[in-house]
Scaffold this active site. Structure first.
Site, PDB file in Angstrom:
ATOM      1  N   GLY A 193      43.396  54.715  47.529  1.00 56.22           N
ATOM      2  CA  GLY A 193      44.615  54.297  48.199  1.00 56.22           C
ATOM      3  C   GLY A 193      44.391  53.656  49.547  1.00 56.22           C
ATOM      4  O   GLY A 193      45.347  53.287  50.225  1.00 56.22           O
ATOM      5  N   GLY A 194      43.118  53.513  49.920  1.00 54.99           N
ATOM      6  CA  GLY A 194      42.831  52.792  51.165  1.00 54.99           C
ATOM      7  C   GLY A 194      43.444  51.395  51.143  1.00 54.99           C
ATOM      8  O   GLY A 194      43.841  50.863  52.169  1.00 54.99           O
ATOM      9  N   GLY A 195      43.547  50.836  49.951  1.00 56.86           N
ATOM     10  CA  GLY A 195      44.157  49.509  49.789  1.00 56.86           C
ATOM     11  C   GLY A 195      45.625  49.579  49.426  1.00 56.86           C
ATOM     12  O   GLY A 195      46.233  48.568  49.063  1.00 56.86           O
TER      13      GLY A 195
ATOM     14  N   ALA B  45      36.748  53.263  44.860  1.00 52.87           N
ATOM     15  CA  ALA B  45      37.244  54.539  45.390  1.00 52.87           C
ATOM     16  C   ALA B  45      36.905  54.602  46.876  1.00 52.87           C
ATOM     17  O   ALA B  45      35.982  53.928  47.346  1.00 52.87           O
ATOM     18  CB  ALA B  45      36.604  55.712  44.662  1.00 52.87           C
TER      19      ALA B  45
ATOM     20  N   GLU C 177      47.558  52.160  40.560  1.00 51.77           N
ATOM     21  CA  GLU C 177      46.209  52.496  40.083  1.00 51.77           C
ATOM     22  C   GLU C 177      46.271  53.756  39.215  1.00 51.77           C
ATOM     23  O   GLU C 177      45.652  53.843  38.154  1.00 51.77           O
ATOM     24  CB  GLU C 177      45.274  52.727  41.275  1.00 51.77           C
ATOM     25  CG  GLU C 177      44.956  51.445  42.034  1.00 51.77           C
ATOM     26  CD  GLU C 177      44.175  51.655  43.313  1.00 51.77           C
ATOM     27  OE1 GLU C 177      43.582  50.680  43.792  1.00 51.77           O
ATOM     28  OE2 GLU C 177      44.143  52.781  43.846  1.00 51.77           O
TER      29      GLU C 177
ATOM     30  N   LYS D  38      30.246  56.188  49.347  1.00 51.61           N
ATOM     31  CA  LYS D  38      31.511  56.824  48.917  1.00 51.61           C
ATOM     32  C   LYS D  38      31.290  58.200  48.284  1.00 51.61           C
ATOM     33  O   LYS D  38      32.244  58.943  48.066  1.00 51.61           O
ATOM     34  CB  LYS D  38      32.234  55.917  47.903  1.00 51.61           C
ATOM     35  CG  LYS D  38      32.468  54.475  48.375  1.00 51.61           C
ATOM     36  CD  LYS D  38      33.491  54.393  49.457  1.00 51.61           C
ATOM     37  CE  LYS D  38      33.802  52.995  49.925  1.00 51.61           C
ATOM     38  NZ  LYS D  38      34.479  52.137  48.976  1.00 51.61           N
TER      39      LYS D  38
ATOM     40  N   THR E 263      42.061  47.725  42.475  1.00 54.95           N
ATOM     41  CA  THR E 263      42.377  46.939  43.670  1.00 54.95           C
ATOM     42  C   THR E 263      41.359  47.245  44.771  1.00 54.95           C
ATOM     43  O   THR E 263      40.905  48.381  44.893  1.00 54.95           O
ATOM     44  CB  THR E 263      43.794  47.303  44.152  1.00 54.95           C
ATOM     45  OG1 THR E 263      44.724  46.943  43.120  1.00 54.95           O
ATOM     46  CG2 THR E 263      44.170  46.577  45.436  1.00 54.95           C
ATOM     47  N   GLY E 264      41.058  46.220  45.573  1.00 50.57           N
ATOM     48  CA  GLY E 264      40.165  46.432  46.714  1.00 50.57           C
ATOM     49  C   GLY E 264      38.986  45.474  46.663  1.00 50.57           C
ATOM     50  O   GLY E 264      38.872  44.644  45.752  1.00 50.57           O
TER      51      GLY E 264
HETATM   52  C1  5RP Z   1      42.933  50.670  46.769  1.00 54.13           C
HETATM   53  C2  5RP Z   1      41.826  51.603  46.452  1.00 54.13           C
HETATM   54  C3  5RP Z   1      40.444  51.089  46.515  1.00 54.13           C
HETATM   55  O1  5RP Z   1      39.826  51.293  45.287  1.00 54.13           O
HETATM   56  C4  5RP Z   1      39.687  51.801  47.580  1.00 54.13           C
HETATM   57  O2  5RP Z   1      40.395  51.682  48.796  1.00 54.13           O
HETATM   58  C5  5RP Z   1      38.268  51.259  47.737  1.00 54.13           C
HETATM   59  O3  5RP Z   1      38.331  49.964  48.258  1.00 54.13           O
HETATM   60  P1  5RP Z   1      37.048  49.092  48.501  1.00 54.13           P
HETATM   61  O4  5RP Z   1      36.498  48.729  47.159  1.00 54.13           O
HETATM   62  O5  5RP Z   1      37.570  47.888  49.251  1.00 54.13           O
HETATM   63  O6  5RP Z   1      36.064  49.896  49.320  1.00 54.13           O
HETATM   64  O7  5RP Z   1      42.023  52.753  46.138  1.00 54.13           O
HETATM   65  O8  5RP Z   1      44.165  51.304  46.772  1.00 54.13           O
END
Ligand code: 5RP
Length: 225
Positions: A95-97, A83, A103, A121, A28-29
């Protein structure tokens, strides 16, 4: 290259890890979204996908990719996800998303975890990105006290632009813990997992990435762990 171009580049590179005729796990993300768009181009080669969130399931279906319930799947060859932070040993904060729990479940079933991320990252020590912890709402305050005792500054995640708590796909709430410098990610993951009321912690160290495709100005760098 812009950050989006780096994400696009690693998403395209991840297609090389797709196993023909198999079910793929999809994260996700924003980086995972680029991957889904790439996956759509070769969808005839896969059996289908297991999604780590409702948003990912909707995007997969929008591309005509069959989404399977994890309970109906015996094996997942590869899991591809982004990530928020990753170390040179493959431990991650995610988990930012807000999709960390699903996941983690889908990743735990997968034979291989391919992390896709832009180069920003990669960190020496996890913890500059606030650590997401999904909790049962009734345990929120109790868990926040325990997380504060570990040295962090826990904060309830709110709906964007609102005053109400953000609610996950699982009906949980998210506590973001700032101020942790995570010297031993496995030990902290085990410790937070044991706090009653915690659904999942966004530390992915017990089951980290097997491969990381990192986007940098010079191209895609492959780290294997
Ligand atoms: C979602 C996540 C995402 O993988 C993480 O937040 C990275 O997001 P992005 O690809 O938008 O930078 O862990 O729960």
């Amino acid at each position: 290259m812009t950050q989006d171009e780096l994400k696009q580049a690693v998403a395209a590179a991840a297609i090389a890890y797709v196993v023909d005729g198999e079910i793929i796990g999809v994260g996700t993300g924003s980086t995972a979204n680029f991957f889904i768009d790439e996956l759509a181009k070769i969808k005839h080669r896969i059996k289908g996908a297991v999604a780590s969130s409702e948003a990912t399931a909707a995007r997969l279906r929008g591309h005509g990719i069959e989404v399977h319930d994890l309970n109906e799947v015996d094996a997942i060859a590869v899991y591809v996800d982004g990530a928020d932070e990753i170390t040179s040993t493959g431990a991650m904060i995610k988990g930012g998303g807000a999709a960390l729990t699903r996941e983690k479940i889908v990743a735990s079933v997968a034979a291989k975890f391919v992390c896709i991320a832009d180069g920003s990252k990669l960190v020496d020590t996890l913890g500059r990105f606030p650590l997401p912890v999904e909790v049962l709402p009734m345990a929120r305050a109790a868990v926040m006290r325990r997380l504060a005792a570990l040295g962090g500054q826990p904060k309830l995640r709110l709906k964007s632009g609102g005053a109400d708590a953000f609610i996950t796909d699982n009906g949980g709430q998210i506590i973001d813990v700032a101020g942790l410098s995570i010297a031993d990610p496995v030990a902290l993951e085990v410790e937070i997992n044991q706090i009653p009321g915690v659904i999942a912690v966004g530390l992915f160290a017990l089951r980290g990435a097997d491969v990381c495709l990192l986007g940098a100005g010079g191209g895609v760098r492959t780290l294997t762990f």
